[in-house]
Design an enzyme around this catalytic site. Sequence first.
Site, PDB file in Angstrom:
ATOM      1  N   HIS A  40       5.333 -12.515  -0.635  1.00  0.00           N
ATOM      2  CA  HIS A  40       3.881 -13.429  -0.088  1.00  0.00           C
ATOM      3  C   HIS A  40       3.491 -13.656  -1.589  1.00  0.00           C
ATOM      4  O   HIS A  40       2.649 -14.770  -1.171  1.00  0.00           O
ATOM      5  CB  HIS A  40       3.473 -12.174  -0.405  1.00  0.00           C
ATOM      6  CG  HIS A  40       1.972 -12.121  -0.162  1.00  0.00           C
ATOM      7  ND1 HIS A  40       1.729 -13.289   0.861  1.00  0.00           N
ATOM      8  CD2 HIS A  40       0.692 -11.912   0.019  1.00  0.00           C
ATOM      9  CE1 HIS A  40       0.189 -12.885   1.305  1.00  0.00           C
ATOM     10  NE2 HIS A  40      -0.043 -11.835   0.836  1.00  0.00           N
TER      11      HIS A  40
ATOM     12  N   ARG B  31       5.732  12.438   8.278  1.00  0.00           N
ATOM     13  CA  ARG B  31       6.410  13.200   8.832  1.00  0.00           C
ATOM     14  C   ARG B  31       7.412  14.118   8.022  1.00  0.00           C
ATOM     15  O   ARG B  31       7.547  15.274   9.238  1.00  0.00           O
ATOM     16  CB  ARG B  31       7.541  12.431   9.997  1.00  0.00           C
ATOM     17  CG  ARG B  31       6.573  11.724  11.282  1.00  0.00           C
ATOM     18  CD  ARG B  31       7.326  10.767  11.531  1.00  0.00           C
ATOM     19  NE  ARG B  31       6.840   9.508  13.337  1.00  0.00           N
ATOM     20  CZ  ARG B  31       7.546   8.901  13.684  1.00  0.00           C
ATOM     21  NH1 ARG B  31       8.757   7.986  13.442  1.00  0.00           N
ATOM     22  NH2 ARG B  31       7.284   7.874  14.510  1.00  0.00           N
TER      23      ARG B  31
END
Length: 271
Positions: A151, A265
């Site tokens: 980036h 999770r």
Amino acid sequence: MTLSKMSFLEDAKTFYTEFLKRGDPRVEEWFLMQTPVPIMILFFSYIFVVLVSPRVMRNGQPLNLKAILIPYNFILVGLSIYMFLEFLTVSLLSNYSYKCQPVDYSDSPLAMRMAKVCWWFFFSKVIELLDTVFFILRKKFNQVSFLHVYHHCTMILNWWMGVKYVAGGQSFFTGMLNSFVHIFMYSYYGLAVFGPHMQKYLWWKKYLTKLQLTQFVAFVIHTGYNLITDCDFPQGFNVAVFIYAITLILLFGNFYYHSYLQSQREKKKLY
């Protein structure tokens, strides 16, 4: 030297000359805008630092840069606020279309204001390369990820081209939106530097990543619209932004999944 090599060099020289001639004459004498040579040197120097510095720092102690990082981050907050407001103000005063906006290459006051804030946006990306340097000096090598390096190093090239050829028009939208996001991003970084006691106030990190993803989706929609309509803006730049924004959605989406969704999770499994 063979004839074929001479011909290749002549063709390359002609291409380079024409490449520079097509640039916006208004920005030609601005800092770093005369030729691509300085920005390419900066680009390769950045890659060299990323590859070599962790090895150099491996046996050294992490540096305490708090005295530098606090003003650095909040200066970038201030610069981001200025750029966002300038992009917004000039676009509104110039009656810019948020659907399709050609570049105003005139020397009118508003056209020059837009060109100048585009340059400041480009230069802010040069300044932000220091993010990586500071991570390395603090031995936070996990922060210097592929996403981070990709980036940072591509933005300086993208926006050098943007200012050189399309300082205004459609390009204002990405600069304006990204400046808005960076107000919050560098505010987060600046507050985090104060220490662990600030963490209870930084619960919104997850939403910062969501905001970053939202801006990339907006870029895809904005440029995608202009790929299927007749807009007097260089189509090559629209294609480049469209593809680039998709790569960022994939990379930031992968980061979001592994940093938040997957970890949630795993925590549920423990209970």
